[in-house]
Design an enzyme around this catalytic site. Structure first.
Site, PDB file in Angstrom:
ATOM      1  N   GLU A 140       1.153  -1.321  -0.152  1.00 23.66           N
ATOM      2  CA  GLU A 140      -0.282  -0.032   0.125  1.00 23.66           C
ATOM      3  C   GLU A 140       1.093   1.128  -0.063  1.00 23.66           C
ATOM      4  O   GLU A 140       0.039   2.199   0.635  1.00 23.66           O
ATOM      5  CB  GLU A 140      -0.685   0.218   0.810  1.00 23.66           C
ATOM      6  CG  GLU A 140      -1.968  -1.729   1.112  1.00 23.66           C
ATOM      7  CD  GLU A 140      -2.791  -1.191   2.554  1.00 23.66           C
ATOM      8  OE1 GLU A 140      -2.712  -0.149   3.716  1.00 23.66           O
ATOM      9  OE2 GLU A 140      -3.627  -1.799   2.274  1.00 23.66           O
ATOM     10  N   ASN A 186       2.149  -4.955  -2.895  1.00 19.34           N
ATOM     11  CA  ASN A 186       0.835  -5.910  -3.143  1.00 19.34           C
ATOM     12  C   ASN A 186      -0.117  -4.143  -2.713  1.00 19.34           C
ATOM     13  O   ASN A 186      -0.012  -3.369  -1.941  1.00 19.34           O
ATOM     14  CB  ASN A 186       0.378  -6.096  -1.378  1.00 19.34           C
ATOM     15  CG  ASN A 186      -0.658  -6.369  -1.259  1.00 19.34           C
ATOM     16  OD1 ASN A 186      -1.186  -8.049  -2.444  1.00 19.34           O
ATOM     17  ND2 ASN A 186      -0.794  -6.403  -0.420  1.00 19.34           N
ATOM     18  N   HIS A 233     -10.913  -6.005  -1.990  1.00 22.04           N
ATOM     19  CA  HIS A 233     -11.802  -6.090  -1.442  1.00 22.04           C
ATOM     20  C   HIS A 233     -12.810  -5.253  -1.872  1.00 22.04           C
ATOM     21  O   HIS A 233     -12.331  -3.984  -2.248  1.00 22.04           O
ATOM     22  CB  HIS A 233     -11.076  -5.005  -0.247  1.00 22.04           C
ATOM     23  CG  HIS A 233     -10.065  -5.400   0.571  1.00 22.04           C
ATOM     24  ND1 HIS A 233     -10.310  -6.293   1.361  1.00 22.04           N
ATOM     25  CD2 HIS A 233      -8.747  -4.773   0.472  1.00 22.04           C
ATOM     26  CE1 HIS A 233      -9.002  -6.707   1.833  1.00 22.04           C
ATOM     27  NE2 HIS A 233      -8.550  -6.602   1.340  1.00 22.04           N
ATOM     28  N   GLU A 288      -6.262 -10.337  -1.068  1.00 22.63           N
ATOM     29  CA  GLU A 288      -6.929 -10.011  -0.400  1.00 22.63           C
ATOM     30  C   GLU A 288      -8.710 -10.500  -0.523  1.00 22.63           C
ATOM     31  O   GLU A 288      -9.482  -9.518   0.199  1.00 22.63           O
ATOM     32  CB  GLU A 288      -7.204  -8.939   0.318  1.00 22.63           C
ATOM     33  CG  GLU A 288      -5.026  -9.086   0.861  1.00 22.63           C
ATOM     34  CD  GLU A 288      -4.731  -7.545   1.550  1.00 22.63           C
ATOM     35  OE1 GLU A 288      -5.687  -7.052   2.379  1.00 22.63           O
ATOM     36  OE2 GLU A 288      -3.949  -7.737   2.043  1.00 22.63           O
ATOM     37  N   ASP A 297     -12.213 -10.334  -0.685  1.00 22.71           N
ATOM     38  CA  ASP A 297     -13.610  -9.915  -0.430  1.00 22.71           C
ATOM     39  C   ASP A 297     -15.065  -9.166  -1.016  1.00 22.71           C
ATOM     40  O   ASP A 297     -14.165  -8.283  -1.264  1.00 22.71           O
ATOM     41  CB  ASP A 297     -13.103  -9.933   1.236  1.00 22.71           C
ATOM     42  CG  ASP A 297     -12.532  -8.741   1.271  1.00 22.71           C
ATOM     43  OD1 ASP A 297     -12.512  -8.234   0.742  1.00 22.71           O
ATOM     44  OD2 ASP A 297     -12.412  -8.223   2.992  1.00 22.71           O
TER      45      ASP A 297
HETATM   46  C1  XIL Z   1      -6.236  -5.903   8.543  1.00 26.32           C
HETATM   47  C2  XIL Z   1      -6.774  -7.439   9.402  1.00 26.32           C
HETATM   48  O1  XIL Z   1      -8.017  -8.113   8.650  1.00 26.32           O
HETATM   49  C3  XIL Z   1      -7.708  -6.646  10.352  1.00 26.32           C
HETATM   50  O2  XIL Z   1      -7.589  -7.548  11.676  1.00 26.32           O
HETATM   51  C4  XIL Z   1      -6.645  -5.746  11.092  1.00 26.32           C
HETATM   52  O3  XIL Z   1      -7.142  -5.303  12.342  1.00 26.32           O
HETATM   53  C5  XIL Z   1      -6.088  -4.616  10.255  1.00 26.32           C
HETATM   54  O4  XIL Z   1      -5.884  -5.172   8.380  1.00 26.32           O
HETATM   55  N1  XIL Z   1      -5.410  -4.131   3.624  1.00 26.32           N
HETATM   56  C6  XIL Z   1      -4.104  -5.145   4.167  1.00 26.32           C
HETATM   57  C7  XIL Z   1      -4.500  -5.597   5.468  1.00 26.32           C
HETATM   58  O5  XIL Z   1      -2.669  -5.505   2.903  1.00 26.32           O
HETATM   59  O6  XIL Z   1      -3.101  -6.709   5.986  1.00 26.32           O
HETATM   60  C8  XIL Z   1      -5.515  -5.468   6.651  1.00 26.32           C
HETATM   61  O7  XIL Z   1      -5.819  -6.574   7.225  1.00 26.32           O
HETATM   62  C9  XIL Z   1      -6.652  -5.080   5.264  1.00 26.32           C
HETATM   63  C10 XIL Z   1      -6.253  -4.495   4.199  1.00 26.32           C
END
Ligand code: XIL
Length: 300
Positions: free
Chosen positions: A128, A171, A208, A236, A238
């Site tokens: 990020e 990422n 996401h 990641e 969802d």
């Molecule tokens: C999130 C986790 O799921 C949570 O439990 C935590 O509180 C915050 O981080 N981008 C990422 C992940 O790269 O590491 C993040 O994970 C979600 C967004």
């Protein structure tokens, strides 16, 4: 094949999930984990606030639990993450001297990667680093502000020197829609790295998504990154409300790109998700398969 992991493996891909160490003792959770998934990303346990809470004091206990579980069950690991502005302890974010921060960043990378050497398929070396919105530039962070634009390159060079057999990934989120300035910014960085020989092997698209699922250009974005000579992974995933259509479209986009090598969902049951109340995952709170599961399996 009747599971996500086995079906993905039929085309040389993997299907993974984020895992929390504290849930491994829950049998509903671990039964699904070990039946369906063949790649694991620690949800929080490899982040800087856990692994180096104070300078030079490393804590790998929680992540070690996950890595041991993966080894025992034949699952591979994605390391997440070495350099990130978030979940970063205050002692790092308050460093103002470039030589000190450079040394601290490189020591963090080498110590964490050496601890897991030979056990990590791919590392999210930098997470990020790009800004949201229209700039296409790096976001503000202690690394950017103190070390300048070169911090990403430096992190990747240090990572390659430390574990030459691990794949090294960049990422990020909101880089799924091809025409977005943020996508273009990351694309131009990867293009520049490949042109100059900066070591990078893969780009992780967090994915996401809202209820509509992936943008129409998602497959184009995956194939354009891949054409630069890197693997791409959905890291990641969802999706708000997890419609079967949205999940099916996401999995099909990856399957249509030869160098899209795997998909990871960000948790197992809806109750495991960081997106509270959005029911964005493949299993309900009781561990039952949702329609999004069937759509995903069919698309593999
Ligand atoms: C999130 C986790 O799921 C949570 O439990 C935590 O509180 C915050 O981080 N981008 C990422 C992940 O790269 O590491 C993040 O994970 C979600 C967004």
């Amino acid at each position: 094949s009747g599971t996500l992991g086995a079906a993905a493996a039929d085309s040389g891909r993997y299907f993974g999930t984020a895992v929390a160490a504290g849930k491994l003792g829950n049998s509903t959770y671990s039964t699904i984990l070990d039946r369906e998934f063949n790649m694991i990303t620690p949800e929080n346990e490899m982040k800087w606030d856990t692994t180096e809470p104070s300078r030079g004091n490393f804590n790998f206990g929680p992540a070690d639990q996950i890595v041991s579980h993966a080894t025992a069950h034949g699952q591979r690991m994605r390391g997440h993450t070495l350099v990130w502005h978030s979940q970063l302890p205050g002692w790092v974010s308050s460093i103002g001297d470039a030589a000190t921060l450079r040394s601290v960043m490189n020591n963090h990378i080498t110590t964490e990667m050496n601890h897991y050497k030979g056990k990590i398929y791919a590392w999210d070396v930098v997470n990020e680093a790009f800004a949201d919105g229209g700039s296409g530039q790096h976001r503000s962070s202690v690394f950017q502000n103190v070390l300048g634009n070169g911090f990403i390159e430096e992190a990747f060079r240090t990572a390659r020197a430390t574990d030459p057999s691990a794949k090294l990934c960049y990422n990020d989120y909101n880089i799924e829609n091809w025409t977005d300035a943020k996508t273009q910014g990351v694309y131009n960085m990867v293009k520049d790295f490949k042109a100059r020989g900066v070591p990078i092997d893969c780009v992780g698209l967090q994915s996401h998504f809202g209820a509509g699922g992936p943008p129409a250009s998602f497959q184009t974005t995956l194939s354009n990154f891949a054409a630069l000579g890197v693997d791409v992974q959905i890291t990641e995933l969802d999706i708000a409300q997890a419609s079967a259509t949205a999940y099916g479209n996401t999995v099909r986009a990856c399957m249509s790109v030869a160098r899209c090598t795997g998909i990871t969902v960000w948790g197992i049951r809806d109750s495991d998700s960081w997106r509270t109340g959005e029911n964005p995952l493949l299993f309900d709170n009781n561990g039952n398969k949702k329609s999004a599961y069937d759509a995903s399996l069919s698309a593999l």
